[in-house]
Design a protein around this motif. Structure first.
Motif, mmCIF file in Angstrom:
data_model
loop_
_atom_site.group_PDB
_atom_site.id
_atom_site.type_symbol
_atom_site.label_atom_id
_atom_site.label_comp_id
_atom_site.label_asym_id
_atom_site.label_seq_id
_atom_site.Cartn_x
_atom_site.Cartn_y
_atom_site.Cartn_z
ATOM 1 N N PHE A 141 17.920 13.861 -4.878
ATOM 2 C CA PHE A 141 17.424 14.628 -3.740
ATOM 3 C C PHE A 141 17.488 13.767 -2.478
ATOM 4 C CE2 PHE A 141 15.198 15.812 -7.605
ATOM 5 C CZ PHE A 141 15.310 17.188 -7.631
ATOM 6 N N THR A 142 17.895 14.375 -1.374
ATOM 7 C CA THR A 142 17.768 13.735 -0.063
ATOM 8 C C THR A 142 16.745 14.557 0.725
ATOM 9 O OG1 THR A 142 19.734 14.964 0.626
ATOM 10 C CG2 THR A 142 20.048 12.674 0.039
ATOM 11 N N ILE A 143 15.580 13.985 0.924
ATOM 12 C CA ILE A 143 14.466 14.704 1.547
ATOM 13 C C ILE A 143 14.458 14.481 3.060
ATOM 14 C CG2 ILE A 143 11.962 15.034 1.551
ATOM 15 C CD1 ILE A 143 11.962 13.995 -1.361
ATOM 16 N N ILE A 144 14.539 13.219 3.484
ATOM 17 C CA ILE A 144 14.628 12.876 4.902
ATOM 18 C C ILE A 144 15.794 11.906 5.075
ATOM 19 C CG2 ILE A 144 13.500 11.751 6.859
ATOM 20 C CD1 ILE A 144 10.819 12.656 5.735
ATOM 21 N N GLY A 145 16.745 12.263 5.919
ATOM 22 C CA GLY A 145 17.900 11.414 6.150
ATOM 23 C C GLY A 145 19.020 11.663 5.159
ATOM 24 N N PRO A 146 20.196 11.070 5.403
ATOM 25 C CA PRO A 146 21.385 11.375 4.600
ATOM 26 C C PRO A 146 21.428 10.696 3.251
ATOM 27 C CG PRO A 146 21.914 9.744 6.271
ATOM 28 C CD PRO A 146 20.500 10.179 6.534
ATOM 29 N N ASP B 194 0.549 19.896 -1.388
ATOM 30 C CA ASP B 194 0.186 19.727 -2.792
ATOM 31 C C ASP B 194 0.921 18.525 -3.378
ATOM 32 O OD1 ASP B 194 -1.609 21.987 -3.262
ATOM 33 O OD2 ASP B 194 0.152 23.233 -2.836
ATOM 34 N N ALA B 195 0.564 18.161 -4.589
ATOM 35 C CA ALA B 195 1.175 17.010 -5.256
ATOM 36 C C ALA B 195 2.693 17.173 -5.300
ATOM 37 C CB ALA B 195 0.612 16.861 -6.659
ATOM 38 N N GLY B 196 3.411 16.123 -4.886
ATOM 39 C CA GLY B 196 4.860 16.140 -4.856
ATOM 40 C C GLY B 196 5.454 16.567 -3.536
ATOM 41 N N ASP B 197 4.617 17.085 -2.624
ATOM 42 C CA ASP B 197 5.112 17.535 -1.321
ATOM 43 C C ASP B 197 5.308 16.355 -0.368
ATOM 44 O OD1 ASP B 197 4.887 20.084 -2.328
ATOM 45 O OD2 ASP B 197 3.198 20.673 -1.062
ATOM 46 N N THR B 198 6.191 16.566 0.603
ATOM 47 C CA THR B 198 6.480 15.585 1.651
ATOM 48 C C THR B 198 6.228 16.232 3.007
ATOM 49 O OG1 THR B 198 8.207 14.553 0.291
ATOM 50 C CG2 THR B 198 8.276 14.113 2.653
ATOM 51 N N PHE C 11 14.256 5.201 8.483
ATOM 52 C CA PHE C 11 14.301 5.024 7.028
ATOM 53 C C PHE C 11 14.632 6.368 6.410
ATOM 54 C CE2 PHE C 11 9.896 5.735 8.321
ATOM 55 C CZ PHE C 11 9.509 6.800 7.515
ATOM 56 N N ASN C 12 14.992 6.362 5.136
ATOM 57 C CA ASN C 12 15.315 7.576 4.387
ATOM 58 C C ASN C 12 14.284 7.797 3.292
ATOM 59 O OD1 ASN C 12 18.675 8.552 4.439
ATOM 60 N ND2 ASN C 12 17.927 6.891 5.744
ATOM 61 N N VAL C 13 14.049 9.059 2.962
ATOM 62 C CA VAL C 13 13.213 9.427 1.826
ATOM 63 C C VAL C 13 14.045 10.300 0.898
ATOM 64 C CG1 VAL C 13 11.095 10.543 1.023
ATOM 65 C CG2 VAL C 13 11.125 9.378 3.256
ATOM 66 N N ARG D 240 8.390 20.935 8.853
ATOM 67 C CA ARG D 240 8.398 19.495 8.590
ATOM 68 C C ARG D 240 7.814 19.168 7.225
ATOM 69 N NH1 ARG D 240 9.511 16.935 13.386
ATOM 70 N NH2 ARG D 240 8.659 14.943 12.655
ATOM 71 N N ARG D 241 7.513 20.172 6.460
ATOM 72 C CA ARG D 241 6.996 20.023 5.094
ATOM 73 C C ARG D 241 8.108 20.379 4.109
ATOM 74 N NH1 ARG D 241 2.548 24.291 3.478
ATOM 75 N NH2 ARG D 241 4.387 25.631 3.691
ATOM 76 N N VAL D 242 8.264 19.563 3.085
ATOM 77 C CA VAL D 242 9.199 19.864 1.995
ATOM 78 C C VAL D 242 8.374 19.980 0.720
ATOM 79 C CG1 VAL D 242 11.226 19.150 0.688
ATOM 80 C CG2 VAL D 242 11.060 18.604 3.137
ATOM 81 N N ARG D 243 8.287 21.192 0.203
ATOM 82 C CA ARG D 243 7.559 21.436 -1.030
ATOM 83 C C ARG D 243 8.328 20.866 -2.229
ATOM 84 N NH1 ARG D 243 2.256 23.033 -0.588
ATOM 85 N NH2 ARG D 243 1.990 25.028 0.490
ATOM 86 N N TYR D 244 7.595 20.299 -3.169
ATOM 87 C CA TYR D 244 8.246 19.803 -4.386
ATOM 88 C C TYR D 244 9.003 20.927 -5.074
ATOM 89 C CZ TYR D 244 8.957 17.668 -8.946
ATOM 90 O OH TYR D 244 9.538 17.196 -10.108
ATOM 91 N N ALA D 245 8.405 22.109 -5.117
ATOM 92 C CA ALA D 245 9.036 23.251 -5.793
ATOM 93 C C ALA D 245 10.294 23.719 -5.086
ATOM 94 C CB ALA D 245 8.039 24.408 -5.911
#
Length: 337
Positions: free
Chosen positions: A39-44, A298-302, A62-64, A11-16
């Protein structure tokens, strides 16, 4: 559900590790817009490229997403049917208003957050040297399709791109063909453009919160020694004591946004949320602690917290996290006894 450290890390998306799409939209070859990454991080999201990578498909209400652009790179003028919120992670940007950018602009920098009203044209440009990154929130599980300004269609045609009804991009230069019987998306006519009116500068100013304007809400559930929770987008009173503001909006968002500030060695109480909670780390490093183990951000992570899952946030050094809570009236964190 019983969570493990491995299922939580999914459930974590690293910026890198973000996977960019460099041809997500019909303006992808327009000079000045041809160097952007979406980028589509969460949702379409609202990508017009069916091959756009979606990191987490689970519906949240919602989408991120995100946009990364170098100096001088533009995202062309467009309008949305649902909320669009820009969270400046890095770089300095100009938000540009009007079908052809004729209705003014506002500049934003790191830590600033802007919610652009629905049914108006906006674009954005990266101003300073190097790459910059914006987190972008969109309202709804299906945020609809982008409506492009007329000039975007003209330029796209010059560069071999056409858009089908329903939002699919066709690249004629790459040998793709418009399917037989398919209908092309048409540029909005003069009447449609006239209906997408830019609000006054005074009203738009109510839609931006500067980083240095963040102010903690006294008595917020996650407040404590070295922890402050600051409201950004609160359209209606929330269940955990946040009054409307500073961004209220005259259109639905479907989520609230706060900024959580942690000083060195600070930690929140143990809590869970019954609505979706997404953490976007603006600066520093945050440890999400639970009985299943720790997840480092870390910074930029979701990171998207499972609903009903007890956890706390900790930091060994000053950190700042944007917290997105689902629905316009979230109950907020439930503190463990």
């Amino acid at each position: 559900m019983s969570w493990t450290r491995e299922t939580l890390k999914a459930r974590r998306v690293r910026y890198a590790d973000l996977v960019p799409c460099r041809n997500a939209f019909v303006d992808t070859r327009t000079p000045g817009s041809d160097r952007k990454e979406n980028f589509t991080i969460i949702g379409p999201g609202v990508s017009e490229n069916p091959n756009q990578h979606i990191h987490i498909a689970e519906p949240h209400g919602f989408n991120v997403g995100g946009a990364r652009q170098p100096e001088g790179c533009l995202n062309s003028q467009h309008s949305h049917e649902s909320a669009e919120v820009f969270i400046v992670h890095s770089g300095h940007w100009r938000l540009i208003f009007g079908a052809e950018g004729e209705d003014g602009s506002v500049e934003v920098g790191p830590g600033d957050i802007a919610s652009v009203p629905v049914h108006m044209f906006r674009g954005f440009e990266k101003l300073d040297a190097g790459d910059g990154f914006l987190f972008v929130l969109l309202g709804g599980d299906d945020p609809g399709r982008v409506k492009w300004a007329p000039s975007v269609f003209e330029l796209a045609k010059e560069h071999g791109l056409v858009l089908l009804k329903g939002g699919k991009l066709v690249d004629l230069r790459a040998g793709e063909q418009v399917p037989e019987g398919a209908e092309l998306e048409q540029a909005p006519n003069a009447d449609e453009v006239a209906r997408l009116v830019t609000p006054t500068a005074e009203r738009l100013a109510q839609c931006v919160v500067r980083h240095d304007q963040l102010s903690a809400t006294e008595g917020a559930g996650l407040n404590g020694r070295g922890v402050e929770e600051c409201p950004v987008i609160v359209s209606r009173h929330s269940g955990d004591g946040f009054a409307p503001g500073p961004i209220v909006g005259w259109w639905p968002h479907g989520f609230q946004v706060r900024v959580l500030r942690l000083s060195e060695g600070a930690q929140t109480p143990l809590y869970h949320c019954d609505e979706p909670e997404v953490l976007l780390v603006q600066r520093g490093r945050v440890r999400v602690q639970s009985s299943a183990g720790d997840v480092i951000l870390d910074a930029g992570d979701t990171f998207t917290s499972p609903q009903g899952w007890a956890h706390r946030l900790m930091s060994d050094a000053p950190a700042e996290v944007v917290v997105v809570r689902g629905t316009d009236t979230p109950a907020g964190p439930v503190i463990a006894p």
